[in-house]
Motif scaffolding. Structure first.
Motif, PDB file in Angstrom:
ATOM      1  N   TYR A  62     -41.009 -23.624  26.180  1.00 17.82           N
ATOM      2  CA  TYR A  62     -40.408 -24.961  26.213  1.00 17.82           C
ATOM      3  C   TYR A  62     -40.661 -25.720  24.924  1.00 17.82           C
ATOM      4  O   TYR A  62     -41.763 -25.792  24.436  1.00 17.82           O
ATOM      5  N   GLY A  63     -39.596 -26.297  24.408  1.00 21.30           N
ATOM      6  CA  GLY A  63     -39.723 -27.170  23.249  1.00 21.30           C
ATOM      7  C   GLY A  63     -39.716 -26.457  21.919  1.00 21.30           C
ATOM      8  O   GLY A  63     -39.845 -27.078  20.894  1.00 21.30           O
ATOM      9  N   TYR A  64     -39.584 -25.124  21.906  1.00 28.76           N
ATOM     10  CA  TYR A  64     -39.633 -24.395  20.640  1.00 28.76           C
ATOM     11  C   TYR A  64     -38.268 -23.796  20.350  1.00 28.76           C
ATOM     12  O   TYR A  64     -37.769 -22.977  21.117  1.00 28.76           O
ATOM     13  N   PRO A  65     -37.638 -24.183  19.252  1.00 33.85           N
ATOM     14  CA  PRO A  65     -36.351 -23.583  18.918  1.00 33.85           C
ATOM     15  C   PRO A  65     -36.515 -22.126  18.530  1.00 33.85           C
ATOM     16  O   PRO A  65     -37.565 -21.688  18.089  1.00 33.85           O
ATOM     17  N   ALA A  66     -35.444 -21.394  18.720  1.00 32.71           N
ATOM     18  CA  ALA A  66     -35.494 -19.961  18.427  1.00 32.71           C
ATOM     19  C   ALA A  66     -35.540 -19.717  16.934  1.00 32.71           C
ATOM     20  O   ALA A  66     -35.089 -20.529  16.137  1.00 32.71           O
ATOM     21  N   TRP A  82     -31.037 -25.425  17.537  1.00 30.62           N
ATOM     22  CA  TRP A  82     -31.378 -26.522  18.429  1.00 30.62           C
ATOM     23  C   TRP A  82     -32.025 -27.609  17.610  1.00 30.62           C
ATOM     24  O   TRP A  82     -32.043 -27.561  16.395  1.00 30.62           O
ATOM     25  N   TYR A  83     -32.623 -28.623  18.240  1.00 30.07           N
ATOM     26  CA  TYR A  83     -33.390 -29.587  17.472  1.00 30.07           C
ATOM     27  C   TYR A  83     -34.390 -28.837  16.612  1.00 30.07           C
ATOM     28  O   TYR A  83     -35.142 -28.025  17.099  1.00 30.07           O
ATOM     29  N   ALA A  84     -34.425 -29.131  15.328  1.00 31.07           N
ATOM     30  CA  ALA A  84     -35.343 -28.443  14.431  1.00 31.07           C
ATOM     31  C   ALA A  84     -36.764 -28.705  14.869  1.00 31.07           C
ATOM     32  O   ALA A  84     -37.128 -29.817  15.205  1.00 31.07           O
ATOM     33  N   ASP A 131     -39.721 -26.498   6.150  1.00 32.15           N
ATOM     34  CA  ASP A 131     -40.631 -25.923   5.174  1.00 32.15           C
ATOM     35  C   ASP A 131     -40.030 -26.113   3.782  1.00 32.15           C
ATOM     36  O   ASP A 131     -38.879 -25.745   3.526  1.00 32.15           O
ATOM     37  N   LEU A 132     -40.813 -26.664   2.859  1.00 33.47           N
ATOM     38  CA  LEU A 132     -40.301 -26.962   1.520  1.00 33.47           C
ATOM     39  C   LEU A 132     -40.210 -25.730   0.628  1.00 33.47           C
ATOM     40  O   LEU A 132     -39.672 -25.807  -0.471  1.00 33.47           O
ATOM     41  N   SER A 134     -41.306 -24.184  13.662  1.00 30.36           N
ATOM     42  CA  SER A 134     -41.288 -24.108  15.126  1.00 30.36           C
ATOM     43  C   SER A 134     -42.135 -25.190  15.771  1.00 30.36           C
ATOM     44  O   SER A 134     -42.137 -25.326  16.989  1.00 30.36           O
ATOM     45  N   ASP A 135     -42.858 -25.981  14.988  1.00 28.99           N
ATOM     46  CA  ASP A 135     -43.665 -27.053  15.561  1.00 28.99           C
ATOM     47  C   ASP A 135     -42.786 -28.250  15.891  1.00 28.99           C
ATOM     48  O   ASP A 135     -41.749 -28.460  15.275  1.00 28.99           O
TER      49      ASP A 135
END
Length: 623
Positions: free
Chosen positions: A77-81, A167-169, A510-511, A518-519
Motif C-alpha cells: 500500500y502506498g508504493y508506486p510500481a 501513479w502518484y510519484a 532522484d536528482l 518509492s518513498d
C-alpha cells in the motif's frame, strides 16, 4: 518603479484530472491489460493504460516488444510500481539543443566566461486570546478500512505497471539545508546530486529540531497591522528568527520582538517600505532588506526600491544603508541573498550587485547586452543571467565566485526558457516553467553536477504538483525543497475517498536518475507540504482539517516516520487567523525553530470594516 507582488492565488480544492506524470515524449510499447484480482470487495474495473485518464501512448515506430510483466505479488500500500526504463527526454523539441544522456557532454555546450560579472492583502481576522489550547495528538484519523486501501492500491498499481503509466510519484522525504538560519522556510541547498550526505550514507545526518515536552502550542502573540491609507496595499515584507528575537517588517520600519511574549525589544526605522529581504540570517545574526528611498505620499504611490540596509537581528543595530547610484540614477533591487561574507542583490532592471559585510561594493552592473537577473545564495552563489536584445534574450545559469562575481561555469538554457527559479545552490538545481503559467510554476527541473554539466532533467506535470513561485524572482518557490540527492514536492489535493475527504502527499524524484522514488508521506486528513531540510529529515507543515490545528512535523529520511513537533489550537478564531497568513503561498512567511512557530504576511491593506482587525504575524510556542 518596482511594483509589489500580486496576491497569491489559492490552489483549487479539487481533485486532479489526470495522472501525475506527463505524457511520455517517446513512443512506448503496447500494453496488455492484467487479469482482474479475485475475491474481496469485488475487482474494480481496470483503468486505461497511462493511469487516471491519461491519453494512450502512440504506437511505436519499431516492431512492438513484449510488455513488462506484472509482479507476482502486488506492491504494498502506498508504493508506486517500479517504472520501466525510458529513453532520454528531449528538451522541448525546439532545436538540436537537446538534453544529453546522463554522463554525456550537453549539446548546447558549457563554457567559461572570462569577463567580469555584474552581475493581497488578506482577509482580516478577529483578535485571539493571548493563550489557547491545542491538541497534541498529531496525526489524522482515517475513516476507510485499510483492507479497502490495500485492495484498491494493488489493483491500480498492477494496472499502471502493465499500462506503462505512473501513479502518484513516491517520496523519500529527507534532506539537509545549507543555510545559517534553520528557522527559515526556504532551503537553498543539499548534498551533491544523488551523492552521499554529511553522514556518509546519502542522508544529511541527524536533525537539530527536537520534540518538545508538550507539542500542544499556545498563542504567543499577534502583531496588529499598522494603519494604512484607504485603498492602498502596503509592504511589510521580511521576517527573521534567532534564539532571542523574532523580527518583522512593519511600514517604514523593522521591529524586534520577544519570541515568547511579543514584547517589543527594538525598532529600526527605514527610509521607506520594504521591497525585498534576505530570508536567511548569517552566523553572526545579520540580515538585510531593500527598501524604498522615501516614505510613500498620501496617495500611496510607490517610491524607488534602492536602499539596502544590513542590520543585526538580535540588537536591531543598523550596520549600514547603501545604494548603487544616488537620486534618480540609483538602481532598483528586489532580492537579497548571503553567501559567506557576500551580500548579493538582484531583481532589478539593470543587473545585480554585491557588497561585503562592511558595505563595500564588490561588483556592480556593467554596461553591455548582458545582465544578472538575480541571485540565490547559501553554500554557493548562483546567478540567473540574460543576454541579448528585448524579445530575443538568451538565459543561462551560472555559478559565481562570491568575491568577484566571475562565473566558474555557465549552463545555457534553450531558446524560449526565460524564468529559471533556483531551488538549490549545492547541488545546483533549478526549475523552469512552460505554458500559460510559465512564470509562476515549474514544469521541468534541471540538476547540474559540480562542473555545471547536466545530470538529469525531470519533466513533471504542474497540474499535479502544488507550486507557488513569485513571478520575476530567481528564488521564491514554495512547497519544493532539495536535499539528500532528491527534490521533494507536494502533490495537489485530491479526493482520498471514504471519510477522509481531500488529501495530498509529499513525493520525491532522484536528482541523479531523474526517476521518482518509492518513498512517500501521506497527508491523511491534512494538507502537507515541505518547508526545509533539517539534517537528514524533512521539516513539513500540515494544514489541519476543520476540527484540528495545524502542525509542524519532522519526517525521518530513512524510516519515513512522521513525528509531530508542534500543533496549534483548533479553535475557529485561530484557524481563521492562520488562514489569513496563507501558509504555503509565495507571499507568506513561515519560521519554525525550537518549538516556536511564526506565520507572517508580506502585504497589508485597510480592514474591510471598522470592527475587524488585521494582523501581520502570529506566533505560537510549545507549552
Amino acid at each position: 518603479m518596482t511594483q509589489p507582488p500580486q496576491p497569491p492565488q489559492q490552489p483549487p480544492n479539487e481533485p486532479p484530472q489526470d495522472a501525475f506524470q506527463k505524457q511520455p515524449e517517446a513512443p512506448q510499447p503496447p500494453a496488455a491489460p492484467p487479469a482482474p484480482p479475485a475475491g474481496g470487495f469485488g475487482a474494480p474495473t481496470t483503468p486505461p493504460p497511462g493511469g487516471f485518464g491519461a491519453p494512450t501512448p502512440p504506437a511505436p515506430a519499431a516492431p512492438p516488444v513484449a510488455p513488462p510483466q506484472a509482479p507476482a505479488t502486488p506492491p504494498g500500500y502506498g508504493y508506486p510500481a517500479p517504472q520501466p526504463q525510458q529513453p532520454p527526454t528531449p528538451a522541448y523539441g525546439q532545436q538540436p539543443y537537446g538534453q544529453p544522456q546522463f554522463g554525456q557532454q550537453q549539446a548546447y555546450g558549457q563554457q567559461q566566461y572570462g569577463q567580469q560579472q555584474y552581475g493581497y492583502p488578506q482577509p482580516p481576522t478577529t483578535p485571539l486570546a493571548a493563550t489557547g489550547g491545542g491538541s497534541g495528538d498529531g496525526g489524522g484519523k482515517k475513516g476507510v478500512s485499510p483492507v479497502v486501501w490495500i485492495v484498491t492500491a494493488a489493483v491500480v498499481v498492477i494496472a499502471l505497471i502493465v499500462g506503462g503509466g505512473i501513479w502518484y510519484a513516491g517520496s523519500s522525504d529527507d534532506g539537509k539545508g545549507d543555510k545559517k538560519n534553520t528557522a527559515d522556510g526556504k532551503d537553498k541547498g543539499g548534498d551533491t546530486g544523488g551523492g552521499k550526505g554529511k553522514d556518509g550514507t546519502g542522508f544529511g545526518g541527524a536533525g537539530q529540531e527536537k520534540v518538545p515536552a508538550n507539542t500542544a502550542a499556545s498563542i504567543a502573540f499577534q502583531l496588529p497591522a499598522p494603519q494604512v491609507a484607504k485603498d492602498t496595499v502596503d509592504s511589510v515584507k521580511g521576517s527573521w528568527l534567532t534564539d532571542t528575537v523574532y523580527a518583522k517588517a512593519g511600514v517604514n520600519e523593522i521591529v524586534g520582538y520577544d519570541p515568547a511574549t511579543g514584547a517589543k525589544k527594538w525598532t529600526l526605522p527605514l527610509p521607506g517600505e520594504t521591497c525585498g529581504s534576505s530570508t536567511d540570517v548569517t552566523k553572526d545574526g545579520l540580515a538585510a532588506v531593500v527598501s524604498e528611498d522615501a516614505k510613500r505620499p498620501k496617495g500611496g504611490d510607490h517610491q524607488t526600491c534602492s536602499q539596502i540596509t544590513l542590520f543585526d537581528v538580535n540588537t536591531g543595530q543598523k550596520k549600514w544603508t547603501k545604494s548603487v547610484g544616488t537620486g534618480a540614477s540609483a538602481l532598483t533591487f528586489e532580492e537579497l541573498s548571503f553567501t559567506g561574507d557576500t551580500l548579493a542583490v538582484g531583481g532589478g532592471l539593470r543587473g545585480g550587485a554585491a557588497f561585503d559585510l562592511a558595505g563595500n561594493i564588490l561588483w556592480k552592473p556593467q554596461q553591455g547586452t548582458c545582465e544578472d537577473v538575480g541571485y540565490s545564495g547559501g553554500e554557493q552563489l548562483v546567478a540567473v543571467r540574460k543576454c541579448g536584445d528585448y524579445d530575443n534574450e538568451k538565459y543561462e545559469v551560472q555559478l559565481l565566485d562570491p568575491k568577484t562575481g566571475s562565473p566558474k561555469w555557465s549552463y545555457k538554457l534553450a531558446t524560449g526558457l526565460d524564468n529559471a527559479k533556483v531551488l538549490s545552490t549545492n547541488p545546483v538545481v533549478f526549475g523552469v516553467g512552460t505554458g500559460d503559467n510559465a512564470a509562476g510554476t515549474i514544469t521541468d527541473i534541471f540538476s547540474l553536477d559540480a562542473s555545471g554539466k547536466l545530470v538529469t532533467k525531470i519533466s513533471i506535470d504542474d497540474e499535479k504538483y502544488d507550486f507557488d513561485c513569485e513571478v520575476g524572482m530567481t528564488e521564491g518557490c514554495s512547497k519544493v525543497v532539495v536535499g539528500n540527492g532528491r527534490v521533494y514536492l507536494a502533490t495537489r489535493q485530491h479526493d482520498a475517498g471514504g471519510d477522509i475527504g481531500m488529501t495530498n502527499e509529499l513525493v520525491s524524484y532522484d536528482l541523479k536518475t531523474g526517476k521518482s522514488t518509492s518513498d512517500r508521506v501521506d497527508g491523511g486528513e491534512y494538507e502537507i507540504f515541505p518547508l526545509r531540510m533539517d539534517g537528514g529529515n524533512i521539516l513539513a507543515y500540515k494544514d489541519g482539517p476543520y476540527d484540528k490545528g495545524s502542525q509542524i512535523v519532522t519526517v525521518d529520511g530513512k524510516s519515513m516516520k512522521q513525528t509531530t513537533l508542534l500543533e496549534t489550537p483548533a479553535t475557529e478564531t485561530v484557524k481563521n487567523a492562520i488562514s489569513s497568513m496563507v501558509p504555503g503561498s509565495s507571499s507568506s512567511e513561515i519560521r519554525y525553530s525550537g518549538g516556536r512557530l511564526y506565520l507572517g504576511k508580506e502585504l497589508i491593506s485597510k480592514p474591510y470594516s471598522a470592527d475587524e482587525k488585521d494582523y501581520t504575524a502570529i506566533g505560537f510556542v510549545s507549552k
